[in-house]
Design an enzyme around this catalytic site. Sequence first.
Site, PDB file in Angstrom:
ATOM      1  N   CYS A 114      23.848 -60.611  -1.858  1.00 33.44           N
ATOM      2  CA  CYS A 114      24.840 -59.548  -1.662  1.00 33.44           C
ATOM      3  C   CYS A 114      24.506 -58.272  -2.421  1.00 33.44           C
ATOM      4  O   CYS A 114      24.967 -57.198  -2.021  1.00 33.44           O
ATOM      5  CB  CYS A 114      26.211 -60.049  -2.067  1.00 33.44           C
ATOM      6  SG  CYS A 114      26.848 -61.323  -0.971  1.00 33.44           S
ATOM      7  N   GLU A 142      22.225 -61.772   5.207  1.00 36.52           N
ATOM      8  CA  GLU A 142      23.406 -62.505   5.672  1.00 36.52           C
ATOM      9  C   GLU A 142      24.316 -61.652   6.573  1.00 36.52           C
ATOM     10  O   GLU A 142      25.537 -61.731   6.485  1.00 36.52           O
ATOM     11  CB  GLU A 142      24.189 -62.997   4.439  1.00 36.52           C
ATOM     12  CG  GLU A 142      25.087 -64.163   4.705  1.00 36.52           C
ATOM     13  CD  GLU A 142      25.759 -64.701   3.435  1.00 36.52           C
ATOM     14  OE1 GLU A 142      25.247 -65.657   2.879  1.00 36.52           O
ATOM     15  OE2 GLU A 142      26.771 -64.132   3.023  1.00 36.52           O
TER      16      GLU A 142
END
Length: 666
Positions: A231, A366
């Site tokens: 992230c 992702e």
Amino acid sequence: MTDIVINTSNIVHPVSPMLYGIFFEDINYGGDGGLYGELIANRSFEYYEREVNPPAHAEGAPDIQTMCWETLNGCRFTIGKRFPLSKAHSNYAHLSGEAGSGLRNLGFCGEGLAVREGQAFRFSCYARNPLPMKLTVRFADKSGDLYGSKTFSLVRCGHGWSRYRLTLTATGSCRQVYPEILLESEGTLDLDLISLFPEDTFLSRENGMRRDIAEMLQALHPAFMRFPGGCIVEGRSFDNMYRWKDTIGPLSERPTNWNRWQMEEYQLDGRSSADYFQSYGLGYYEYFLFCEDIGAKPVPVMNAGMTCQWHEALLADMNELDPWIEDILDLIEFANGSEDTPLGRKRAEMGHPAPFGLEYIGIGNEQWGQVYFERYEAFEKILSEKHPEIKLITCAGWTAEGEDFDTAYRWMEANRNRAYAVDEHFYKSPQWFLENIRRYDGYDRSLPKVFAGEYAAHTHEDTSKRVCNWFAALCEAAFLTGVEKNSDHVVMSCYAPLLGRTGRQQWQPDLIWFDNESVYGTPSYYVQLLFGNNLGASLVETSLAEDTAAEPAASASQATAISPAALAGGAIQTSSTLSEDGKTLYVKLVNLADRNLEVTLKTDRPVSACRRFTLAADPEDVNSHAKPRRVSPVEDTLPGIHPAGTKDLPLCLKRYSVTVLACTLI
Ligand code: AHR
């Protein structure tokens, strides 16, 4: 008794040489405060209020730029801004006081550092002082006892910054000391980029990695390292996105970025992670060098013009993607370009004239949905045209099933040649791993290959209750036998996350845990170690005539009970691979049953010697700083092998165990 019949002359398919790698992200203080050897927190006084609410910094708390620092003996400490060290380092410490006044650094998470008697440290700082003066740098514990001290002169005076370096040696051992900088006489000065590294970093590199953690990674012999996230690549705002160019060049020119993991509730007791920043001292040059040092191919993940889709989900306009695409083109030049190119020259100036040999790039981390794939297409169009030699990795979203995942596969069906591999992520229950051992058997081989880029067995839905126990590792091991069997198509895999600072994690489980003094691998670490270090170049035919009823364990607690559905595939999971020279046969055997199982390994070629590695424990067993190897491999030599060669090898597979054999074939 179960026969496991291995036919080494029947090669099923080649095994991907990239199968087992690692995934590094600066989460859980894994980078700054972890792998990166720097011991001073907020070394440049650049911590700042993040732009994403709620504010990290409580009202009334001391100035955020002074975070991690304390004043000593009446030192007057303000943040100077008028004549900075560089554009990127716009703040500095302005100090004035009497003799004996100064600053103390609290270290990462306020935990200082551990010192061993005789251990040498590299201290450095930038200073600016109108008059000649002396400073003392020393290690002191909270009660004031000293563990080393050195006084040095600031000989250069005036308006410019000067850099000073010295070696500070610990005069005793202590689990928690703090670096202090004291004025030797009344005076005024400015300080910036105050740095302290152990001299014995990994391979003794300056600005290097913490040795014990790096050696744990090296021991895995990872084929690749995926980095820097996760992230943090996406960030929570455009400013917070990871931009690789911020992370190269002299440390004094690298800006600080807040770490998006400081926004995650600290998982165990609600302590704040507001002091979690990225100094970028561990930057792309260091990542590439570290990959080279541990023999791993670099697999950088680049921002796709999107912030984290779990949160703000900001999107760069489709017409304005150029800066992100150019960033990738530039990265390829930095990594692979000759010294005649501007960025190749920059790499050479930093100390690495030879190219780093970049072959793989992930576009986005992702990501999911149409917004991602339209951006991916824009990136891919330019990158594949300019750099057809680079293998591009696309994303399959945040989990390996469901609507977002299906969308990714629908896109790939329509765009078969637009990605080398697709990055699947799965944080799932241990049972899921058992139920999915055969997951890849039916995958369409004409689609992009699979990169299992983030996975781990989670023992509980609630993060704070998840444990890194043997049960989770055993289920991962069983799953990995299925991955090996499909390693013509599943070409890369890595567990996630890699590192956790004990008591300061935002996420668990993690593969490796550390504190200031020690580091230990979880049971999952040892599964990765055994699987990665015992892998051949080809999968060979292995059949199992099992007569073991795979009954669920009577003794197992609810948390570690293996469901009948999960055991339907059998209590023994296995895969066998043959080395490139055909001389070594590697056999992995996972016993999921709650009892020992007797098996006979029957090989078509005689075995003249066999090393055996056994991992066996109770399902609930864990490792810890106090008992770091409670669950770890035991190595021995398989008894009863005739020097002239044996084709039938009887062995006992312990209950809940992983056995890895490295057999020398005649
Ligand atoms: O590995 C922890 C996080 O899990 C990663 O940053 C992200 O990609 C995923 O959601």
